[in-house]
Design a protein around this motif. Structure first.
Motif, PDB file in Angstrom:
ATOM      1  N   ALA A 286      16.131  -1.305  11.287  1.00 10.75           N
ATOM      2  CA  ALA A 286      17.068  -1.545  10.190  1.00 10.75           C
ATOM      3  C   ALA A 286      16.362  -2.214   9.012  1.00 10.75           C
ATOM      4  N   ILE A 287      15.475  -3.162   9.299  1.00  5.85           N
ATOM      5  CA  ILE A 287      14.726  -3.836   8.233  1.00  5.85           C
ATOM      6  C   ILE A 287      13.842  -2.838   7.495  1.00  5.85           C
ATOM      7  N   VAL A 288      13.149  -1.986   8.240  1.00  3.77           N
ATOM      8  CA  VAL A 288      12.284  -0.984   7.611  1.00  3.77           C
ATOM      9  C   VAL A 288      13.095  -0.096   6.670  1.00  3.77           C
ATOM     10  N   ASN A 289      14.262   0.345   7.108  1.00  3.70           N
ATOM     11  CA  ASN A 289      15.096   1.182   6.246  1.00  3.70           C
ATOM     12  C   ASN A 289      15.564   0.419   5.017  1.00  3.70           C
ATOM     13  N   ALA A 290      15.827  -0.864   5.160  1.00  2.00           N
ATOM     14  CA  ALA A 290      16.202  -1.672   3.995  1.00  2.00           C
ATOM     15  C   ALA A 290      15.028  -1.794   3.028  1.00  2.00           C
ATOM     16  N   SER A 304       9.018  -4.094  -2.047  1.00  2.00           N
ATOM     17  CA  SER A 304       8.434  -3.010  -1.261  1.00  2.00           C
ATOM     18  C   SER A 304       8.468  -1.712  -2.058  1.00  2.00           C
ATOM     19  N   GLU A 305       7.374  -0.944  -1.989  1.00  2.00           N
ATOM     20  CA  GLU A 305       7.261   0.286  -2.771  1.00  2.00           C
ATOM     21  C   GLU A 305       7.875   1.476  -2.047  1.00  2.00           C
ATOM     22  N   GLN A 306       8.531   2.334  -2.824  1.00  4.53           N
ATOM     23  CA  GLN A 306       9.107   3.562  -2.288  1.00  4.53           C
ATOM     24  C   GLN A 306       8.003   4.446  -1.707  1.00  4.53           C
ATOM     25  N   GLY A 307       8.238   5.003  -0.535  1.00  9.97           N
ATOM     26  CA  GLY A 307       7.264   5.882   0.095  1.00  9.97           C
ATOM     27  C   GLY A 307       6.308   5.183   1.040  1.00  9.97           C
ATOM     28  N   ARG A 308       6.432   3.869   1.193  1.00  8.35           N
ATOM     29  CA  ARG A 308       5.553   3.135   2.105  1.00  8.35           C
ATOM     30  C   ARG A 308       5.742   3.662   3.528  1.00  8.35           C
ATOM     31  N   VAL A 309       4.658   3.744   4.280  1.00 12.69           N
ATOM     32  CA  VAL A 309       4.689   4.330   5.626  1.00 12.69           C
ATOM     33  C   VAL A 309       4.561   3.269   6.716  1.00 12.69           C
ATOM     34  N   ASP A 310       3.612   2.352   6.556  1.00 14.40           N
ATOM     35  CA  ASP A 310       3.334   1.362   7.603  1.00 14.40           C
ATOM     36  C   ASP A 310       3.959   0.015   7.269  1.00 14.40           C
ATOM     37  N   ILE A 320       5.591  -7.093  14.698  1.00 14.26           N
ATOM     38  CA  ILE A 320       5.928  -5.786  15.231  1.00 14.26           C
ATOM     39  C   ILE A 320       5.555  -4.769  14.164  1.00 14.26           C
ATOM     40  N   ASP A 321       4.833  -3.724  14.568  1.00 15.88           N
ATOM     41  CA  ASP A 321       4.345  -2.698  13.645  1.00 15.88           C
ATOM     42  C   ASP A 321       5.172  -1.432  13.798  1.00 15.88           C
ATOM     43  N   LEU A 322       5.591  -0.870  12.665  1.00 16.75           N
ATOM     44  CA  LEU A 322       6.399   0.342  12.674  1.00 16.75           C
ATOM     45  C   LEU A 322       5.868   1.338  11.651  1.00 16.75           C
ATOM     46  N   THR A 323       6.150   2.617  11.894  1.00 14.23           N
ATOM     47  CA  THR A 323       5.762   3.687  10.981  1.00 14.23           C
ATOM     48  C   THR A 323       6.996   4.469  10.579  1.00 14.23           C
ATOM     49  N   ALA A 324       7.184   4.606   9.271  1.00  4.39           N
ATOM     50  CA  ALA A 324       8.315   5.387   8.750  1.00  4.39           C
ATOM     51  C   ALA A 324       7.851   6.806   8.451  1.00  4.39           C
ATOM     52  N   HIS A 325       8.660   7.782   8.839  1.00  2.31           N
ATOM     53  CA  HIS A 325       8.368   9.187   8.575  1.00  2.31           C
ATOM     54  C   HIS A 325       9.343   9.695   7.519  1.00  2.31           C
ATOM     55  N   VAL A 334      11.637   6.708  12.625  1.00  2.00           N
ATOM     56  CA  VAL A 334      10.780   5.523  12.649  1.00  2.00           C
ATOM     57  C   VAL A 334      10.159   5.422  14.033  1.00  2.00           C
ATOM     58  N   SER A 335       8.846   5.157  14.070  1.00  2.00           N
ATOM     59  CA  SER A 335       8.130   5.054  15.340  1.00  2.00           C
ATOM     60  C   SER A 335       7.537   3.663  15.525  1.00  2.00           C
ATOM     61  N   LEU A 336       7.395   3.260  16.774  1.00  2.00           N
ATOM     62  CA  LEU A 336       6.732   2.009  17.113  1.00  2.00           C
ATOM     63  C   LEU A 336       6.267   2.084  18.556  1.00  2.00           C
ATOM     64  N   VAL A 337       5.466   1.118  18.960  1.00  2.00           N
ATOM     65  CA  VAL A 337       4.906   1.118  20.316  1.00  2.00           C
ATOM     66  C   VAL A 337       5.380  -0.121  21.065  1.00  2.00           C
ATOM     67  N   ARG A 338       5.819   0.079  22.290  1.00  2.00           N
ATOM     68  CA  ARG A 338       6.236  -0.990  23.202  1.00  2.00           C
ATOM     69  C   ARG A 338       5.466  -0.857  24.510  1.00  2.00           C
ATOM     70  N   THR A 339       5.683  -1.768  25.428  1.00  2.00           N
ATOM     71  CA  THR A 339       5.163  -1.660  26.788  1.00  2.00           C
ATOM     72  C   THR A 339       6.302  -1.962  27.758  1.00  2.00           C
ATOM     73  N   ALA A 340       6.099  -1.610  29.022  1.00  2.00           N
ATOM     74  CA  ALA A 340       7.089  -1.902  30.056  1.00  2.00           C
ATOM     75  C   ALA A 340       6.364  -2.295  31.334  1.00  2.00           C
ATOM     76  N   LYS A 341       7.040  -3.068  32.168  1.00  2.00           N
ATOM     77  CA  LYS A 341       6.427  -3.520  33.411  1.00  2.00           C
ATOM     78  C   LYS A 341       7.460  -3.527  34.529  1.00  2.00           C
ATOM     79  N   PRO A 342       7.221  -2.783  35.615  1.00  4.56           N
ATOM     80  CA  PRO A 342       8.133  -2.840  36.759  1.00  4.56           C
ATOM     81  C   PRO A 342       7.954  -4.164  37.498  1.00  4.56           C
ATOM     82  N   ILE A 343       9.047  -4.745  37.952  1.00  2.00           N
ATOM     83  CA  ILE A 343       8.989  -6.038  38.643  1.00  2.00           C
ATOM     84  C   ILE A 343       9.379  -5.886  40.104  1.00  2.00           C
ATOM     85  N   PHE A 344      10.484  -5.211  40.386  1.00  2.00           N
ATOM     86  CA  PHE A 344      10.779  -4.855  41.774  1.00  2.00           C
ATOM     87  C   PHE A 344      11.722  -3.671  41.814  1.00  2.00           C
TER      88      PHE A 344
END
Length: 351
Positions: A286-290, A304-310, A320-325, A334-344
Motif C-alpha cells: 500500500a505504501i509503494v502504491n501511495a 517520490s518520482e513517477q515511474g520509480r521501480v525499486d 523491506i525491499d519491493l519492486t513495482a511493475h 508488486v513483488s518482494l521476497v520473504r522466507t518461511a520456516k516449518p516448526i512442527f
C-alpha cells in the motif's frame, strides 16, 4: 470420549507465525469456523494458554489452504486474525507474511506438485479475491527452507520466496482511492486512504506530533495518542465506504516520516491497536502504491518520482525491499521476497 484432532503445520511465514490448516478440514460456516479457530489459538486469555497462539497479534494468525475452484489459481488461501484477550476472529484482512508459507505448505500437503529447481504456485486469496504468484526453491522437487537470505524482523536466514501480488488496487473496496481523493481531511489531519493489497490510512507522523522514528513500545504506551489514532482510523473506515470498522482490523493506520538511513521512507504500521515491530507485507505494498501516485501524503513527504521501480522501506527492525511493475503509467503488480520456516507438523487437540 475421544478428542477431536485436526492436522496442522506450525510455520513462521515472513515475520509472522501461526498454524497452517487444510480448508477441507474446516467447516464452511464462518461462525462455526470462527469458534473452531478460537479454540485452536486459545483466544480469551492474554497468554492464549490453551492454544497455539503466542499472546501477540503477529503470532495469533491462521492460514487455511485448499484446492482452487477456479482456473486462475492452483490453491485457495483464507487468512484469519484471531483475537488474544478478546474472543474475536477477523476474516476481512489478508496477511502477506503468512502468505509466504502457503506455497510450501501446499507442496508439503500434496495440493501442488513441485517442479525441479523452482516451483511457482498461483494462490487465490479468499479474503480479497486477488491472485498472488509465489515462487519457492524446490531442488530435487522438495521445498528448500534453508538458505542465506535474511529478512528484517527474523533471526534465521532462509531460502528466498518471491511473492508477486497481481492487480493489487481495490482489494476490499474495489478502488485504489476509495474516497475518490488522494488526500482527505479528518479532524484537521491530512490522510491518504488507499486500498492496495489492504486498505490503509497513511498519515505524516509530524501532523500527530511524532517523529515517526519512535520504537513500537513508545507508541503502545502513549494511550492518548493511540486513542486519537483509533478515532482517525474509524472515521477513515467510514470515508472508505467500509462502515463501522470498530470490530475490524482494517483499515490499518500507517505513520510515515523521512528516512533515517538509505530507505526512501520510514514507516510505523499499526495492527491496529499496537505498533508492528516490523512492517506488514500488504501494508508495504500500500505504501509503494501511495509513493507511485503524485499528491498522496507519502509521495508529498519524500517527493517520490513517477515511474520509480525499486523501493526500500524503513521499519522498526530494518528494511523491506519491493519492486513495482508498471504498465500504461500504472502499477500492475508488486513483488518482494520473504522466507518461511516449518516448526512442527502434527495434530491439534480440541476439547
Amino acid at each position: 470420549m475421544a478428542q477431536l484432532t485436526i492436522p496442522c503445520m506450525l510455520m513462521r511465514g515472513g515475520t509472522s507465525k501461526g498454524p497452517y490448516l487444510r480448508l477441507t478440514d474446516m467447516p464452511e460456516d464462518r461462525e462455526q469456523l470462527a469458534e473452531l479457530l478460537m479454540k485452536i489459538m486459545g483466544a480469551g486469555h492474554e497468554l492464549q494458554i490453551d492454544g497455539l497462539g503466542g499472546g501477540n497479534s503477529l503470532t495469533s494468525k491462521v492460514a487455511m489452504v485448499g484446492p482452487s475452484r477456479t482456473p486462475d489459481a492452483d490453491v485457495e488461501y483464507l487468512f484469519a486474525q484471531v483475537g488474544i484477550v478478546n474472543r474475536t476472529v477477523d476474516f476481512s484482512p489478508n496477511c502477506g507474511n503468512m502468505l509466504a508459507g502457503v506455497a510450501p505448505f501446499a507442496i508439503e500437503s500434496g495440493l501442488v506438485y513441485a517442479t525441479e529447481g523452482k516451483t511457482t504456485v498461483r494462490i487465490k486469496n479468499l479474503n480479497t479475491n486477488k491472485v498472488i504468484h509465489s515462487t519457492v526453491q524446490t531442488p530435487d522437487r522438495r521445498v528448500e527452507y534453508g538458505g542465506d537470505f535474511v529478512i528484517s524482523g527474523t533471526n534465521t536466514p532462509g531460502a528466498p520466496i518471491e511473492l508477486t501480488f497481481l492487480d493489487v488496487a481495490g482489494s476490499k473496496t474495489g478502488k485504489l482511492f476509495p474516497t475518490g481523493q488522494k488526500v482527505d481531511d479528518i479532524d484537521g489531519i491530512q490522510v491518504t486512504c488507499i486500498d492496495a493489497a489492504t486498505p490503509v490510512m497513511i498519515v505524516n507522523a509530524s501532523s500527530l506530533g511524532k517523529t515517526g522514528h519512535e520504537a513500537p513500545g513508545e507508541f503502545d504506551a502513549d494511550e492518548i495518542f493511540m486513542q486519537r489514532l483509533e478515532t482517525l482510523r474509524r472515521k477513515a473506515g467510514v470515508l472508505m465506504g467500509m462502515g463501522d470498522v470498530s470490530n475490524m482490523v482494517i483499515p490499518k493506520p500507517i505513520l510515515v516520516s523521512p528516512p533515517q538511513t538509505q530507505g526512501i521512507i520510514c514507516a510505523r504500521y499499526f495492527v491496529p491497536d499496537r505498533c508492528h515491530k516490523a512492517l506488514a507485507v500488504t501494508g508495504s505494498i500500500a505504501i509503494v502504491n501511495a509513493l507511485c501516485n503524485e499528491g498522496t501524503v507519502a509521495q508529498q513527504l519524500v517527493q517520490s518520482e513517477q515511474g520509480r521501480v525499486d523501493f526500500k522501506l524503513e521499519h522498526p527492525t530494518g528494511f523491506i525491499d519491493l519492486t513495482a511493475h508498471w504498465q500504461h503509467d500504472e502499477v500492475q503488480s508488486v513483488s518482494l521476497v520473504r522466507t518461511a520456516k516449518p516448526i512442527f507438523s502434527g495434530l491439534v487437540y480440541l476439547n
